[in-house]
Motif scaffolding. Structure first.
Motif, PDB file in Angstrom:
ATOM      1  N   GLU A  39       0.833  -1.200   0.000  1.00 41.61           N
ATOM      2  CA  GLU A  39       0.000   0.000   0.000  1.00 41.61           C
ATOM      3  C   GLU A  39       0.868   1.251   0.000  1.00 41.61           C
ATOM      4  N   GLU A  40       1.921   1.222   0.824  1.00 44.35           N
ATOM      5  CA  GLU A  40       2.821   2.367   0.877  1.00 44.35           C
ATOM      6  C   GLU A  40       3.510   2.562  -0.481  1.00 44.35           C
ATOM      7  N   THR A  41       3.939   1.472  -1.087  1.00 42.54           N
ATOM      8  CA  THR A  41       4.583   1.545  -2.398  1.00 42.54           C
ATOM      9  C   THR A  41       3.613   2.088  -3.440  1.00 42.54           C
ATOM     10  N   ASN A  42       2.362   1.665  -3.385  1.00 43.40           N
ATOM     11  CA  ASN A  42       1.356   2.150  -4.335  1.00 43.40           C
ATOM     12  C   ASN A  42       1.104   3.638  -4.150  1.00 43.40           C
ATOM     13  N   ARG A  43       1.093   4.092  -2.896  1.00 46.22           N
ATOM     14  CA  ARG A  43       0.874   5.544  -2.674  1.00 46.22           C
ATOM     15  C   ARG A  43       2.047   6.346  -3.260  1.00 46.22           C
ATOM     16  N   LYS A  44       3.244   5.860  -3.019  1.00 46.08           N
ATOM     17  CA  LYS A  44       4.419   6.546  -3.567  1.00 46.08           C
ATOM     18  C   LYS A  44       4.385   6.529  -5.095  1.00 46.08           C
ATOM     19  N   ASP A  77       1.743   6.384  -6.943  1.00 46.18           N
ATOM     20  CA  ASP A  77       0.697   7.318  -7.380  1.00 46.18           C
ATOM     21  C   ASP A  77       1.250   8.743  -7.401  1.00 46.18           C
ATOM     22  N   LYS A  78       2.031   9.103  -6.369  1.00 43.15           N
ATOM     23  CA  LYS A  78       2.596  10.439  -6.325  1.00 43.15           C
ATOM     24  C   LYS A  78       3.575  10.674  -7.486  1.00 43.15           C
ATOM     25  N   GLN A  91       1.629  11.181 -10.579  1.00 44.24           N
ATOM     26  CA  GLN A  91       1.046  12.526 -10.616  1.00 44.24           C
ATOM     27  C   GLN A  91       2.103  13.557 -11.028  1.00 44.24           C
TER      28      GLN A  91
END
Length: 335
Positions: free
Chosen positions: A314-319, A321-322, A325
């Motif tokens: 999840e943390e890797t996916n958030r990073k 995503d950033k 972006q």
């Protein structure tokens, strides 16, 4: 001369029915046959019609009752004795109930013995009025009890004081059940001090209970546990009691091995930590309760690893995503 005269006079009186009710003969009385008919003495009863006949001929000797038309006693040419029958089939043949009374007043004991040095005796003893004092016994000539039934209905074989409905006593007591011409089932003490149930077509696969351990074996004569089964078991449910269930894995202080540590252990040992090796299982078997705890512990540890990996993903996916972006923003600016 006088003696012969007395005999002749007494015989004449007996045959004419005029003899006194009581006569004493202090001589030998001989009755000779005429070679055609039997020798016979008729003793008329009070009605002078019915009688007892004491007879002898070349085939038999006996006592006959005309009222009943039966032979009270009959001995044939083969020295077989019949009581109540004139066709005895054995040395003593009794057609009716045979009862023996003890000579002691009030004691209804009966005894049928064999004076042979290797024979058996059969008798019933009693006295005192209590039911347990009226046993029935079958003994060997030495006095050793072969079978005994007491007044309470207990039957003993090899024991004279049975404590159960059937009580066997012998160095190795067994019962055998035979299906004619097919199989024998043997129950009892076949070997050592252990209890067996064995069928003769599978002597090496008995049911056994060890006397010293209480262990029970099915299909094995050497059980190593309280129940040892050499074969398959089928059941709808088996309940195993266990302690120290591994819920402690989820406590904060539990030290969970890292995946690199697990990888190093597996490479070195070829199996997971705490899980028995294949060779050990083949030799000692598997304890279901303990193995279930180990397997559950490994599942719980795997669950913790999955939760940790999920968090990292999840943390890797958030990073990611950033980053995506930022890439999108830069792309828009460069247009």
């Amino acid at each position: 001369m006088k003696s012969n005269f007395k005999k002749a006079l007494l015989l004449a009186m007996l045959c004419s029915g005029q003899a006194m009710a009581q006569q004493t003969i202090n001589q030998v009385l001989t009755l000779n046959s005429n070679g055609v008919n039997s020798t016979e003495i008729l003793m008329k009863k009070q009605d002078n019609a019915s009688y007892y006949s004491l007879f002898s001929n070349d085939l038999s000797f006996g006592l006959y009752n005309s009222s009943t038309g039966k032979y009270l006693l009959y001995t044939d040419a083969n020295d077989r004795v019949g009581i109540g029958t004139h066709t005895p089939l054995a040395k003593l043949h009794v057609n009716g109930v045979l009862r023996a009374m003890h000579s002691i007043s009030g004691d209804n004991s009966a005894y049928f013995g064999n004076e042979s040095s290797s024979g058996y005796g059969l008798f019933s003893t009693g006295g005192g009025g209590a039911s347990n004092l009226y046993p029935f016994r079958f003994e060997k000539y030495t006095g050793a009890v072969v079978m005994m039934a007491d007044g309470d209905g207990n039957v003993g074989i090899g024991i004279d004081n049975p404590l159960h409905i059937l009580h066997l006593k012998k160095p190795q007591p067994t019962l055998n059940f035979e299906k004619t011409g097919i199989l024998n089932w043997t129950v009892g003490n076949i070997a050592g001090n252990d209890f067996y149930i064995r069928v003769d077509n599978a002597p090496s696969s008995p049911f056994v209970m060890e006397s010293n351990t209480g262990n029970v074996g099915i299909g094995t004569a050497t059980p190593k546990e309280k129940l040892s089964v050499n074969g398959k078991i089928r059941a709808k449910e088996i309940k195993v009691e266990a302690t120290n269930w591994p819920d402690y894995v989820f406590k904060p202080e539990y030290q969970l091995n890292t995946l690199p540590e697990l990888e190093a252990y597996i490479k070195a040992n070829g199996h997971l930590p705490e899980v028995p090796a294949a060779a050990e299982v083949e030799k000692e078997g598997v304890a279901l309760g303990e193995m279930n705890k180990i397997l559950l512990k490994k599942i719980e540890e795997l669950t913790l690893h999955l939760i940790e990996k999920d968090k990292k993903l999840e943390e890797t996916n958030r990073k990611l995503d950033k980053v995506m972006q930022m890439v999108e923003t830069l792309t828009q600016k460069n247009k």
